[in-house]
Design an enzyme around this catalytic site. Structure first.
Site, PDB file in Angstrom:
ATOM      1  N   LYS A   1       0.851  -1.202   0.000  1.00 17.05           N
ATOM      2  CA  LYS A   1       0.000   0.000   0.000  1.00 17.05           C
ATOM      3  C   LYS A   1       0.872   1.232   0.000  1.00 17.05           C
ATOM      4  CE  LYS A   1       0.886   1.294   4.493  1.00 17.05           C
ATOM      5  NZ  LYS A   1       1.750   2.428   4.832  1.00 17.05           N
TER       6      LYS A   1
ATOM      7  N   ASP B   1      -2.185  -1.840  10.774  1.00 20.77           N
ATOM      8  CA  ASP B   1      -2.438  -1.743   9.325  1.00 20.77           C
ATOM      9  C   ASP B   1      -3.152  -2.959   8.751  1.00 20.77           C
ATOM     10  OD1 ASP B   1      -1.199   0.615   8.865  1.00 20.77           O
ATOM     11  OD2 ASP B   1       0.556  -0.211   7.837  1.00 20.77           O
TER      12      ASP B   1
HETATM   13  O1  C5P Z   1       0.282  -1.491  15.348  1.00 20.05           O
HETATM   14  P1  C5P Z   1       1.705  -1.711  14.942  1.00 20.05           P
HETATM   15  O2  C5P Z   1       2.346  -2.852  15.675  1.00 20.05           O
HETATM   16  O3  C5P Z   1       1.900  -1.801  13.472  1.00 20.05           O
HETATM   17  O4  C5P Z   1       2.483  -0.396  15.385  1.00 20.05           O
HETATM   18  C1  C5P Z   1       3.868  -0.345  15.545  1.00 20.05           C
HETATM   19  C2  C5P Z   1       4.253   0.820  16.436  1.00 20.05           C
HETATM   20  O5  C5P Z   1       3.982   2.059  15.773  1.00 20.05           O
HETATM   21  C3  C5P Z   1       3.455   0.915  17.731  1.00 20.05           C
HETATM   22  O6  C5P Z   1       4.057   0.150  18.740  1.00 20.05           O
HETATM   23  C4  C5P Z   1       3.496   2.382  18.059  1.00 20.05           C
HETATM   24  O7  C5P Z   1       4.728   2.719  18.652  1.00 20.05           O
HETATM   25  C5  C5P Z   1       3.487   3.027  16.678  1.00 20.05           C
HETATM   26  N1  C5P Z   1       2.135   3.438  16.269  1.00 20.05           N
HETATM   27  C6  C5P Z   1       1.559   4.580  16.834  1.00 20.05           C
HETATM   28  N2  C5P Z   1       0.303   4.961  16.436  1.00 20.05           N
HETATM   29  C7  C5P Z   1      -0.375   4.243  15.511  1.00 20.05           C
HETATM   30  C8  C5P Z   1       0.179   3.083  14.940  1.00 20.05           C
HETATM   31  C9  C5P Z   1       1.445   2.718  15.338  1.00 20.05           C
HETATM   32  O8  C5P Z   1       2.177   5.246  17.677  1.00 20.05           O
HETATM   33  N3  C5P Z   1      -1.591   4.670  15.147  1.00 20.05           N
END
Ligand code: C5P
Length: 306
Positions: A14, A139
């Site tokens: 994406k 995501d």
């Molecule tokens: O959800 P995911 O594991 O992909 O996110 C990775 C990191 O990115 C999270 O641990 C967080 O630190 C950051 N993040 C965030 N806000 C979001 C998505 C991700 O701060 N909306």
């Protein structure tokens, strides 16, 4: 097709047409509004069901041969959600660069969930797949249906939109990896805008079926990424100097994309940036229908005789 035949499934990357960070939440995540679009760069999964419940995942990227590989975690999640006794052997061929802002790992996970749902006959509704997939990463729910969508919350709330204008994209890969967490941590208070005019402008054009207002493409995370990684800022400057009318960071970067309406313009830019020694590739928008078809296991009607 016999139920135990292996299948091949693409997992599309994406780009973020917009990504607005609206503030920090009490759970440590950030509140987002983003228009996401699947594109034609993809990993390939080969999935073979097996009678006993074992799950395996082999990849051609050694660093992903780990138990918490997202594709394997998605398969375990599909089993746990339904208590099915069927297993699967998964092979994952990576084309999408990792930690690049293109959602590769998340897309692999969603493709495994959607494909096993069909292959194992689980009959989980799409909304349920989106819901359970959020535990794998912010995501992942977007990639269950793909196409064009407005995502909000920490990224897990997905509002499907009509397909945005079909475009060509030149993707450029600066030679650095960015962990999503690091990009969010590098945000300064001044980066976070009180309001986001870009996402509503892009969404309005999409809903009306109009050409995308390319001057509205925007990404709050671009600011910390360009500051923290000078090579990304240099690559973006080179891309603009080579004639890209727009060049944006996708997600938490470092991948940059430049959108085009004609192949001639996109191909000309691709040639110029490759001449400058940049790692670049050409891709295009991928519609929701194309994503859904790529995972549909319904037998394709054979051509009629006579
Ligand atoms: O959800 P995911 O594991 O992909 O996110 C990775 C990191 O990115 C999270 O641990 C967080 O630190 C950051 N993040 C965030 N806000 C979001 C998505 C991700 O701060 N909306």
């Amino acid at each position: 097709m016999p139920a135990d035949m292996p299948i091949f499934v693409p997992a599309f990357a994406k780009i973020n047409l917009t990504l607005a960070v609206l503030g920090r939440r009490s759970d440590g995540y950030h509140e987002l509004a983003s228009v996401m679009q699947t594109v034609s760069l993809y990993d390939t999964l080969r999935i073979a069901p097996r009678a006993e419940g074992a799950l395996t995942c082999a990849t051609d990227l050694p660093e992903l041969d780990i138990p918490d590989n997202l594709a394997l975690r998605a398969a375990h999640l599909a089993q746990a959600t339904t208590t099915t006794l069927i297993g699967a052997d998964i092979e994952l061929h990576k084309e999408i660069p990792v930690q690049a802002g293109l959602g590769g790992g998340s897309s692999d996970a969603a493709a495994v969930l959607a494909a096993l749902n069909a292959l194992w006959g689980l009959r989980l509704p799409t909304a349920r797949l989106e819901q359970v997939s959020a535990t794998l990463g912010s995501d992942v729910p977007f990639f269950v249906r793909g196409g064009t969508a407005l995502v909000s919350g920490r990224g897990e709330r997905v509002h499907a939109l009509p397909d945005a204008e079909a475009l060509w994209f030149v993707l450029v890969q600066p030679p650095v990896r960015v962990a999503t967490r690091a990009a969010f941590q590098a945000l300064a208070p001044a980066d976070v805008a009180a309001s986001d005019p870009h996402t509503p402008a892009i969404v309005a054009a999409i809903r009306r079926g109009q050409p995308l207002p390319l001057d509205q493409l925007a990404n709050t995370l671009e600011l910390p990424v360009l500051r923290s990684y000078p090579v990304v800022a240099r690559t973006r400057a080179l891309l603009l100097a080579a004639g890209a009318p727009q060049a944006r960071v996708s997600g938490s970067g470092p991948t940059l994309y430049a959108p085009f309406r004609t192949l001639a313009e996109a191909a000309a830019l691709l040639a110029r940036v490759r001449q400058e020694g940049m790692l670049a590739r050409l891709c295009r928008s991928v519609s929701r229908l194309e994503v859904m078809h790529s995972r549909s296991l319904a037998p394709i009607a054979p051509p009629r005789a006579g």
